[in-house]
Design an enzyme around this catalytic site. Sequence first.
Site, PDB file in Angstrom:
ATOM      1  N   GLU A  50       0.718  -1.114  -0.355  1.00  0.00           N
ATOM      2  CA  GLU A  50      -0.232  -0.019  -0.009  1.00  0.00           C
ATOM      3  C   GLU A  50       0.847   0.841  -0.091  1.00  0.00           C
ATOM      4  OE1 GLU A  50      -3.256   0.536   3.445  1.00  0.00           O
ATOM      5  OE2 GLU A  50      -3.958   2.100   2.184  1.00  0.00           O
ATOM      6  N   CYS A 246      -6.444   1.228   2.456  1.00  0.00           N
ATOM      7  CA  CYS A 246      -7.411   1.924   2.669  1.00  0.00           C
ATOM      8  C   CYS A 246      -7.584   3.072   1.628  1.00  0.00           C
ATOM      9  CB  CYS A 246      -7.770   2.418   3.639  1.00  0.00           C
ATOM     10  SG  CYS A 246      -8.283   2.305   4.796  1.00  0.00           S
ATOM     11  N   ASN A 391     -12.319  -2.749  -0.392  1.00  0.00           N
ATOM     12  CA  ASN A 391     -10.854  -3.715   0.485  1.00  0.00           C
ATOM     13  C   ASN A 391     -11.714  -4.215   1.397  1.00  0.00           C
ATOM     14  OD1 ASN A 391      -8.567  -3.358   2.017  1.00  0.00           O
ATOM     15  ND2 ASN A 391      -8.341  -1.638   2.525  1.00  0.00           N
ATOM     16  N   GLU A 392     -11.317  -3.171   2.790  1.00  0.00           N
ATOM     17  CA  GLU A 392     -11.833  -3.213   3.965  1.00  0.00           C
ATOM     18  C   GLU A 392     -13.048  -3.338   4.218  1.00  0.00           C
ATOM     19  OE1 GLU A 392      -8.772  -3.258   7.633  1.00  0.00           O
ATOM     20  OE2 GLU A 392     -10.207  -1.609   7.557  1.00  0.00           O
TER      21      GLU A 392
END
Length: 675
Positions: A50, A246, A391-392
């Site tokens: 990331e 993120c 993503n999350e």
Amino acid sequence: MHTSRFLLMLAGLGVAGASIAQTAPTATITVQVDKPGAPVPRNMYGLFFEDINFAADGGLYPELVKNKSFEIDSHLLGWKALKGAAELESYVVSSDRPISKVNNHFLRLSTKKAGPDAGFVNEGFRGMGVKQGDEYTFSVYARRGPGNITDLNVALEGAMGEPLAQVQIAGLTSEWKKYTAVLKPTATVAKGHLKLTIGGTGTADIDVVSLFPKDTWLKRENGLRPDLVQLLKDMKPGFLRFPGGCIVEGMTLDNRYQWKETIGDVSSRQPMINRWNKEFKQRYTPDYYQSFGLGFFEYFQLAEDIGAEPLPILNVGMACQYNSAELAPISAAKGPNAAGAADEPTLDTFIQDALDLVEFANGPATSVWGAKRAAMGHPAPFNLKMLGVGNEQWGPQYLERYEPFAKALKAKYPALQLVSSAGPSPDGANFDTASKRMRELNAEYIDEHYYARPEWFRQHVDRYDKYPRTGSKIFAGEYAAQSAGIASQENKNNWDCAISEAAFMTGLERNADVVSMASYAPMLAHVDAWQWTPNLIWFDNLHAYGTVNYYVQQLFSQNKGTTMLPVQLPNGAKNGTDNLFASAVADDAAGELVVKLVNYSAIPRAVTLNLAGAKKMGKVGRAQVMASDDLNTQNSLQEPRKLAPQTSAFPVAGTTVSYTLAPNSFTVLRVPGRR
Ligand code: AHR
């Protein structure tokens, strides 16, 4: 060396494990070599990348000039006018007849008094790290305006202004033209800077200022920082997840990661604020932007270079739920009365981006997006097999968007394997709902994240023993033990965390039929510009080191084997009883049995391995050990291998191995033998 001589030598050196007086009673561990389990997934241990902590610009992507095109909204970020005898009469960021529509800001310098201070300095990314004798390609777009500008002076200097290299660029014309030169510093410095001044009097325009090392990975133009790529490659990673994290989501949807904006001509890629710029007050990083010099083409190429399966994660129409939590409307719900601006992207935009990405990666060079890949120098497909949908993310908003997204991808690319999210926590209502629904939808991989205290990792070593053996597989997509607290800036990459991760990973290995992929997160951090800790690898402008956590990951990855083998602790005890953890695999290709053992205790522990049913045994095994009496031990730039695997030999007696585990140790034993 002849085996018997070697064994004599071993005896003389006493290398068969730690030989310390106080030990726990011998533990007999049975490895059921004759009852092999499922194959170990080929790409089980991988990397999570990331752009956080200056991982891309200022890190893996070695451009030395910050804000090279003056396109960041704060146009002079990274640049400073010189103050001296011949100050500039004026300077302005202009858009008057720019290089191109997408690159429409540049720096206009004017002076009436010729002198050495008529110009600007670029600070780099916490300085510029350059090495004596290495070559750096300087390039700039420039043109002359009114007056008599004779040339452009380019000087690379150390932190105190020591000259390191310089060059003059003469012959500017009234039209934009690219000029290049090579700078060869006379000394190595970690925090240099670049000075650009104009010669003569008058006006000159400059844009796309670049200083790029020639020494990149595979000596590529626009290539990556070689020491960092080497550390990644040395992990033998099975996959590379990118670009996050993120950052995929963005603080708002406008600020999301859009892969199409990151390909093609590097100088035309538009910079954007990095979502980690102002995330943490204590680690506020106002100069953190993304140049996208490292974009999706480069990620695919990196994955290929290091032998990892590419695993892009795409936005599913949701901005970060910790920030704006903005949602893209699902197309069906969009009508004349739907909320939102007319040009607001609907979920269809996100789905189309995903479909186009598959074509960019795998399509023939004659397809629209495949042609773009080919034009960038890679006519062959990248062979993309997996893609992450969001993503999350969590909650009903995710599930509502996941379903049409997955359906569209599967309709066009049925063989594509999808990664779905179980949210940020490894348990709780959102986790349970998402996991249940993803199983109903036959999602190939469910992405679970756990950032937790070290003890959580030791206590949850049996987590996957209880999982269903069929259906969706698990991708342990982000995990790291947090020594002080979740996302605390006091967290350390210490041995307590790493050995606890090793203990937990014996549980992953024992459940390799369920857990298909695992990656520690985050991967990279600049020592002067980080936002998040702990991280796998730390670096400054010149050097890098693998943390103790890195070496644990590497030991698992390099010794992943090919076939699971059941392991029994004394008296049928659970893995982790008395802080003894174990797992085993056969490496059929190497003809070796591989046993991993963690002794999380302050005393040595003697073990007898009973390799039940093993065949073709050799006489000498190889141990790789990480051990430290001090659980606070950390590696650092000064001591990069303070705690790293040490290799030794040990004797093998038939199907039995006697070995003493050092206090607080992680040991990998490779025993010549077959199942
Ligand atoms: O790894 C750092 C962050 O942790 C990631 O961006 C996010 O996915 C998780 O919350």
